[in-house]
Design an enzyme around this catalytic site. Structure first.
Site, short mmCIF file in Angstrom:
data_model
loop_
_atom_site.label_atom_id
_atom_site.label_comp_id
_atom_site.label_asym_id
_atom_site.label_seq_id
_atom_site.Cartn_x
_atom_site.Cartn_y
_atom_site.Cartn_z
N LYS A 174 0.81 -1.23 0.00
CA LYS A 174 0.00 0.00 0.00
C LYS A 174 0.85 1.28 0.00
O LYS A 174 0.47 2.27 -0.61
CB LYS A 174 -0.94 0.02 1.21
CG LYS A 174 -2.11 -0.95 1.08
CD LYS A 174 -3.10 -0.74 2.22
CE LYS A 174 -4.22 -1.75 2.14
NZ LYS A 174 -5.23 -1.55 3.18
N ASP A 196 -10.10 2.97 2.13
CA ASP A 196 -10.22 2.28 3.42
C ASP A 196 -10.97 3.14 4.44
O ASP A 196 -11.78 2.64 5.21
CB ASP A 196 -8.83 1.92 3.98
CG ASP A 196 -8.26 0.65 3.33
OD1 ASP A 196 -9.05 -0.16 2.81
OD2 ASP A 196 -7.03 0.49 3.35
P1 NDP Z 1 0.53 -3.48 9.71
O1 NDP Z 1 1.43 -4.68 9.68
O2 NDP Z 1 0.87 -2.28 8.93
O3 NDP Z 1 0.34 -3.03 11.25
C1 NDP Z 1 0.13 -3.99 12.27
C2 NDP Z 1 -0.19 -3.28 13.59
O4 NDP Z 1 -0.51 -4.28 14.57
C3 NDP Z 1 0.97 -2.47 14.17
O5 NDP Z 1 0.46 -1.35 14.84
C4 NDP Z 1 1.59 -3.46 15.16
O6 NDP Z 1 2.28 -2.84 16.22
C5 NDP Z 1 0.37 -4.14 15.69
N1 NDP Z 1 0.62 -5.48 16.23
C6 NDP Z 1 0.98 -6.58 15.53
N2 NDP Z 1 1.08 -7.65 16.36
C7 NDP Z 1 0.80 -7.18 17.62
C8 NDP Z 1 0.76 -7.81 18.91
N3 NDP Z 1 1.01 -9.11 19.07
N4 NDP Z 1 0.43 -7.04 19.97
C9 NDP Z 1 0.14 -5.72 19.82
N5 NDP Z 1 0.18 -5.07 18.62
C10 NDP Z 1 0.51 -5.80 17.53
O7 NDP Z 1 -0.91 -4.07 9.27
P2 NDP Z 1 -2.17 -3.23 8.72
O8 NDP Z 1 -2.19 -1.94 9.44
O9 NDP Z 1 -2.18 -3.22 7.25
O10 NDP Z 1 -3.39 -4.19 9.17
C11 NDP Z 1 -3.80 -4.29 10.52
C12 NDP Z 1 -5.05 -5.14 10.62
O11 NDP Z 1 -6.16 -4.51 9.95
C13 NDP Z 1 -4.91 -6.52 9.97
O12 NDP Z 1 -5.54 -7.46 10.81
C14 NDP Z 1 -5.68 -6.39 8.67
O13 NDP Z 1 -6.21 -7.64 8.24
C15 NDP Z 1 -6.80 -5.45 9.08
N6 NDP Z 1 -7.38 -4.69 7.95
C16 NDP Z 1 -8.72 -4.83 7.70
C17 NDP Z 1 -9.32 -4.13 6.68
C18 NDP Z 1 -10.78 -4.28 6.43
O14 NDP Z 1 -11.27 -3.87 5.38
N7 NDP Z 1 -11.54 -4.85 7.35
C19 NDP Z 1 -8.55 -3.19 5.81
C20 NDP Z 1 -7.15 -3.09 6.18
C21 NDP Z 1 -6.61 -3.84 7.20
P3 NDP Z 1 3.85 -2.42 16.07
O15 NDP Z 1 3.86 -1.08 15.39
O16 NDP Z 1 4.32 -2.36 17.47
O17 NDP Z 1 4.50 -3.50 15.26
#
Ligand code: NDP
Length: 283
Positions: free
Chosen positions: A75, A112
């Site tokens: 993205k 989004d």
């Molecule tokens: P990214 O990989 O960019 O971000 C992941 C985020 O989750 C970061 O803030 C990360 O924190 C945090 N994270 C990951 N693992 C953990 C954990 N074990 N404990 C706490 N925090 C955690 O992913 P995206 O932002 O692209 O996607 C995030 C979610 O949103 C996904 O589940 C995706 O499927 C969903 N999504 C749904 C959409 C929809 O249309 N319904 C559209 C877009 C996304 P840190 O910065 O510390 O690593």
């Protein structure tokens, strides 16, 4: 419902990501195409890395393919490769929709945020996001899009909670909001009108902290972007407390609608129940 009609004159669009096999977008867009009897196709593409993604975009320049949705992990690269972008994509720093213009230009958009707001309007219509703080859990791509959309929708204060504090601070700066450590989540929940999970916590195998819903008002709407499973532990906990809930499928459908219209020049047909189509695909 009539069948999908794809002739040699079909308008072609698709979705790019890696992995992409799990994507529900082809199922949804092709159901809409079939019901609207549009001569078109919507197909998945899975470039192996960012170099392959860029080569794919170069090949599509000129509009032979009308456009693509873009998902993880491309993205941010999608925005940087475009020649122009709408204000939402620019503000979010990421694009989930690219349109290939006949003159060779690539236009980037981000739907989004539209999807997020549509999901709230559909499933928590009684919650006014402009009346108090909204908490965004996470600071990745999805959280960025959410925070910008919520700010643009009139939220007076956005509180970002993230495991990595530096990312929370960077996003908070972008939307003139506040950053919180995960350990201080209860403070962020205090007085919130809505809480949005934009972390990966809730996906199968991704465990996170127990979110302290008791610290939030019972009237706060709780949304989880995760839609596999549809009923996440966060949504279950919110329902058990009698809080309004919004699920990730509503957002997925909400972002797909404007994408479909951009590709095929008309809104998705009302005759298709997108939730039923997707629920069947997930079963
Ligand atoms: P990214 O990989 O960019 O971000 C992941 C985020 O989750 C970061 O803030 C990360 O924190 C945090 N994270 C990951 N693992 C953990 C954990 N074990 N404990 C706490 N925090 C955690 O992913 P995206 O932002 O692209 O996607 C995030 C979610 O949103 C996904 O589940 C995706 O499927 C969903 N999504 C749904 C959409 C929809 O249309 N319904 C559209 C877009 C996304 P840190 O910065 O510390 O690593």
């Amino acid at each position: 419902m009539t069948g999908l009609r794809t002739t040699g004159a079909a308008v072609v669009a698709g979705v790019v990501g890696n992995p992409i096999a799990h994507s529900l977008s082809p199922t949804l867009h092709n159901a809409w195409l079939a019901a609207a009897e549009i001569d078109g196709a919507y197909v998945p593409f899975a470039p192996g890395d960012e170099v392959a993604f860029e080569r794919l975009l170069e090949g599509f320049r000129g509009g032979v393919v009308r456009g693509v949705n873009v998902t993880l992990p491309f993205k941010v690269a999608a925005l940087s490769r475009a020649n122009g972008a709408d204000p939402t994509a620019r503000a979010a720093g990421a694009a989930n929709l690219l349109l290939f213009e006949p003159d060779g230009r690539i236009e980037a958009r981000n739907t989004d945020g539209t999807g997020l707001l549509a999901a709230f309007a559909e499933q928590a219509p009684g919650v006014d996001l402009a009346t108090g703080p909204v908490v965004v859990l996470g600071a990745g791509g999805a959280a960025q899009g959410a925070a910008v959309a919520l700010r643009d929708a009139g939220s007076p204060l956005i509180r970002i909670v993230n495991r990595t504090m530096a990312r929370a601070e960077a996003l908070a700066l972008r939307v003139a909001g506040e950053a919180y450590e995960i350990d201080a989540c209860a403070q962020a929940f205090d007085g919130a009108v809505a809480i949005v999970n934009a972390t990966s916590v809730g996906l199968p195998g991704v465990e996170g902290p127990p979110w302290p819903l008791d610290a939030a008002p019972q009237t706060a709407a709780v949304m989880d972007m995760v839609y596999r499973p549809l009923e996440t532990p966060l949504l279950s906990a919110a329902r058990a407390r009698g809080m309004p809930t919004v699920d990730g499928l509503a957002m997925l459908i909400g972002q797909a609608r404007p994408s479909f219209e951009a590709f095929y020049g008309q809104p998705p047909p009302a005759s298709v129940d997108a939730r039923v189509v997707l629920s069947e695909a997930m079963a």
